[in-house]
Motif scaffolding. Structure first.
Motif, PDB file in Angstrom:
ATOM      1  N   UNK A  61      20.202   0.795  25.133  1.00 17.74           N
ATOM      2  CA  UNK A  61      20.944  -0.156  24.301  1.00 17.74           C
ATOM      3  C   UNK A  61      22.290  -0.473  24.944  1.00 17.74           C
ATOM      4  N   UNK A  62      22.813   0.470  25.737  1.00 17.32           N
ATOM      5  CA  UNK A  62      24.150   0.356  26.318  1.00 17.32           C
ATOM      6  C   UNK A  62      24.126   0.277  27.837  1.00 17.32           C
ATOM      7  N   UNK A  63      22.954   0.335  28.439  1.00 15.50           N
ATOM      8  CA  UNK A  63      22.832   0.285  29.896  1.00 15.50           C
ATOM      9  C   UNK A  63      21.703  -0.677  30.231  1.00 15.50           C
ATOM     10  N   UNK A  64      22.053  -1.838  30.783  1.00 17.48           N
ATOM     11  CA  UNK A  64      21.082  -2.922  30.945  1.00 17.48           C
ATOM     12  C   UNK A  64      20.184  -2.702  32.150  1.00 17.48           C
ATOM     13  N   UNK A  65      18.869  -2.734  31.888  1.00 13.10           N
ATOM     14  CA  UNK A  65      17.862  -2.626  32.937  1.00 13.10           C
ATOM     15  C   UNK A  65      16.696  -3.559  32.621  1.00 13.10           C
ATOM     16  N   UNK A  66      16.978  -4.821  32.369  1.00  9.62           N
ATOM     17  CA  UNK A  66      15.917  -5.775  32.113  1.00  9.62           C
ATOM     18  C   UNK A  66      15.742  -6.111  30.647  1.00  9.62           C
ATOM     19  N   UNK A  68       0.817  -1.217   0.000  1.00 13.05           N
ATOM     20  CA  UNK A  68       0.000   0.000   0.000  1.00 13.05           C
ATOM     21  C   UNK A  68       0.848   1.262   0.000  1.00 13.05           C
ATOM     22  N   UNK A  69       2.012   1.184   0.623  1.00 13.34           N
ATOM     23  CA  UNK A  69       2.888   2.357   0.735  1.00 13.34           C
ATOM     24  C   UNK A  69       4.132   2.161  -0.123  1.00 13.34           C
ATOM     25  N   UNK A  70       3.908   1.763  -1.367  1.00 17.38           N
ATOM     26  CA  UNK A  70       5.012   1.416  -2.264  1.00 17.38           C
ATOM     27  C   UNK A  70       5.821   2.611  -2.742  1.00 17.38           C
ATOM     28  N   UNK A  71       5.391   3.833  -2.382  1.00 16.44           N
ATOM     29  CA  UNK A  71       6.144   5.023  -2.750  1.00 16.44           C
ATOM     30  C   UNK A  71       7.001   5.555  -1.604  1.00 16.44           C
ATOM     31  N   UNK A  72       7.117   4.779  -0.532  1.00 19.35           N
ATOM     32  CA  UNK A  72       7.881   5.214   0.642  1.00 19.35           C
ATOM     33  C   UNK A  72       9.359   5.422   0.298  1.00 19.35           C
ATOM     34  N   UNK A  73       9.909   6.519   0.805  1.00 21.13           N
ATOM     35  CA  UNK A  73      11.347   6.783   0.630  1.00 21.13           C
ATOM     36  C   UNK A  73      12.094   6.856   1.962  1.00 21.13           C
ATOM     37  N   UNK A  74      11.360   7.055   3.055  1.00 23.55           N
ATOM     38  CA  UNK A  74      11.974   7.079   4.391  1.00 23.55           C
ATOM     39  C   UNK A  74      11.106   6.253   5.333  1.00 23.55           C
ATOM     40  N   UNK A  75      11.705   5.245   5.948  1.00 17.67           N
ATOM     41  CA  UNK A  75      11.016   4.377   6.903  1.00 17.67           C
ATOM     42  C   UNK A  75      11.501   4.702   8.307  1.00 17.67           C
ATOM     43  N   UNK A  76      10.566   4.952   9.220  1.00 15.76           N
ATOM     44  CA  UNK A  76      10.917   5.197  10.624  1.00 15.76           C
ATOM     45  C   UNK A  76      10.392   4.031  11.460  1.00 15.76           C
ATOM     46  N   UNK A  77      11.305   3.173  11.909  1.00 17.15           N
ATOM     47  CA  UNK A  77      10.942   2.039  12.751  1.00 17.15           C
ATOM     48  C   UNK A  77      10.843   2.526  14.196  1.00 17.15           C
ATOM     49  N   UNK A  78       9.663   3.016  14.548  1.00 14.58           N
ATOM     50  CA  UNK A  78       9.451   3.649  15.837  1.00 14.58           C
ATOM     51  C   UNK A  78       8.597   2.814  16.789  1.00 14.58           C
ATOM     52  N   UNK A  79       7.766   1.926  16.275  1.00 13.89           N
ATOM     53  CA  UNK A  79       6.872   1.141  17.129  1.00 13.89           C
ATOM     54  C   UNK A  79       7.668   0.248  18.076  1.00 13.89           C
ATOM     55  N   UNK A  80       7.120   0.019  19.251  1.00  8.49           N
ATOM     56  CA  UNK A  80       7.774  -0.863  20.208  1.00  8.49           C
ATOM     57  C   UNK A  80       6.937  -0.977  21.463  1.00  8.49           C
ATOM     58  N   UNK A  81       7.341  -1.873  22.351  1.00  5.37           N
ATOM     59  CA  UNK A  81       6.631  -2.056  23.608  1.00  5.37           C
ATOM     60  C   UNK A  81       7.626  -2.068  24.765  1.00  5.37           C
ATOM     61  N   UNK A  82       7.100  -1.807  25.961  1.00  5.87           N
ATOM     62  CA  UNK A  82       7.898  -1.852  27.175  1.00  5.87           C
ATOM     63  C   UNK A  82       7.732  -3.208  27.856  1.00  5.87           C
ATOM     64  N   UNK A  83       8.692  -3.541  28.721  1.00  3.11           N
ATOM     65  CA  UNK A  83       8.556  -4.772  29.513  1.00  3.11           C
ATOM     66  C   UNK A  83       7.942  -4.498  30.878  1.00  3.11           C
ATOM     67  N   UNK A  84       7.576  -3.244  31.129  1.00  2.00           N
ATOM     68  CA  UNK A  84       6.962  -2.890  32.402  1.00  2.00           C
ATOM     69  C   UNK A  84       7.926  -2.843  33.567  1.00  2.00           C
ATOM     70  N   UNK A  85       9.226  -2.906  33.281  1.00  2.00           N
ATOM     71  CA  UNK A  85      10.219  -2.834  34.348  1.00  2.00           C
ATOM     72  C   UNK A  85      10.318  -4.080  35.200  1.00  2.00           C
ATOM     73  N   UNK A  86       9.857  -5.205  34.677  1.00  2.32           N
ATOM     74  CA  UNK A  86       9.862  -6.449  35.464  1.00  2.32           C
ATOM     75  C   UNK A  86      11.278  -7.024  35.572  1.00  2.32           C
ATOM     76  N   UNK A  87      11.644  -7.622  36.708  1.00  4.18           N
ATOM     77  CA  UNK A  87      12.969  -8.229  36.861  1.00  4.18           C
ATOM     78  C   UNK A  87      13.156  -9.393  35.890  1.00  4.18           C
ATOM     79  N   UNK A  88      14.293  -9.445  35.246  1.00  7.98           N
ATOM     80  CA  UNK A  88      14.542 -10.475  34.243  1.00  7.98           C
ATOM     81  C   UNK A  88      14.508 -11.877  34.838  1.00  7.98           C
ATOM     82  N   UNK A  89      15.033 -12.027  36.036  1.00  4.64           N
ATOM     83  CA  UNK A  89      15.115 -13.360  36.639  1.00  4.64           C
ATOM     84  C   UNK A  89      13.756 -13.996  36.891  1.00  4.64           C
TER      85      UNK A  89
END
Length: 234
Positions: A134-139, A68-89
């Motif tokens: 990306x450089x500071x791990x928090x879960x 549908x958007x075959x004329x796109x020239x710039x893609x912004x990969x902005x979507x994402x979700x949070x983990x809610x700050x839950x402990x990884x363990x």
């Protein structure tokens, strides 16, 4: 260098705080059209904005959007979700995988689908939204951003052959719905997006959009205790 003047921009996660800022700033810089994509697109008052249904976790939805958007020239990969700050363990592995599916593998899927589109339109550009985390791990969330950053570094080189520029953007806490429950200083999304698009138009491969991201990246060359002072007493 990639000019936004007369560009056709597609923003994923366009309903969010950064997404809305990307739409507005692209228009200010002269974009001819902005595809504002989301799972449930909102209405926009500007005729240059085209609402587009896109669930980045659904390959069929991604393929339909690329068509549908075959004329796109710039893609912004902005979507994402949070983990809610839950402990990884103690976070169930299925929940960890779900965050990786959205923040890493879905981003790669969108990039794979739109890379031929960009190539067919002269190369264009991709903006991948990373984080100071990306450089500071928090879960789990920060782990996904680190993985996405690594993918971007690989993709940036691979995309050179088709003339597509990839910019990785890093930022600290920004005033968006994702961070609304955090009682911390936050950047204005308009300032963050302006810095990112300045970098895009200047041809930069990476933008550190605020003091937080610049400080954290600088600390990577030092001992781990610079980033994690609690290790000094461990």
């Amino acid at each position: 260098m990639t000019s936004l003047k007369n560009a056709v921009v597609l923003v994923t996660g366009a309903n969010g705080g950064l997404g809305r800022a990307f739409v507005a700033e692209a228009l200010l810089r002269g974009a001819a059209k902005v595809y504002a994509s989301a799972r449930t697109p909102r209405e926009w008052s500007d005729p240059r904005v085209v609402p587009l249904a896109l669930d980045i976790n659904d390959p069929a939805s991604v393929a339909a959007a690329a068509e549908a958007a075959a004329d796109t020239t710039v893609l912004v990969n902005n979507a994402g979700i949070s983990d809610g700050g839950r402990p990884t363990l103690t976070t169930p592995l299925d929940d960890v995988r779900a965050v990786f599916e959205t923040n890493v593998f879905a981003q790669l899927g969108v990039t794979q689908a739109f890379a031929p589109v960009l190539a067919g339109n002269g190369g264009g550009a991709i903006i991948n939204m990373h984080s100071a985390l990306s450089w500071f791990a928090m879960g789990t969330y920060s782990a996904t951003k680190a993985a996405f950053w690594s993918f971007s570094n690989a993709l940036r080189v691979e995309l050179l052959g088709q003339g597509t520029h990839l910019l990785g953007a890093h930022l600290g806490y920004t005033d968006t719905p994702m961070t609304e429950r955090l009682d911390v200083p936050k950047e204005d999304p308009r300032d963050i997006v302006a810095a990112i698009l300045d970098g895009l138009e200047a041809g930069e491969p990476e933008v550190l959009a605020d003091d937080t991201s610049r400080r954290v990246k600088a600390a990577l060359s030092g001992p781990l205790t610079d980033l994690y002072p609690q290790l000094q007493t461990a």
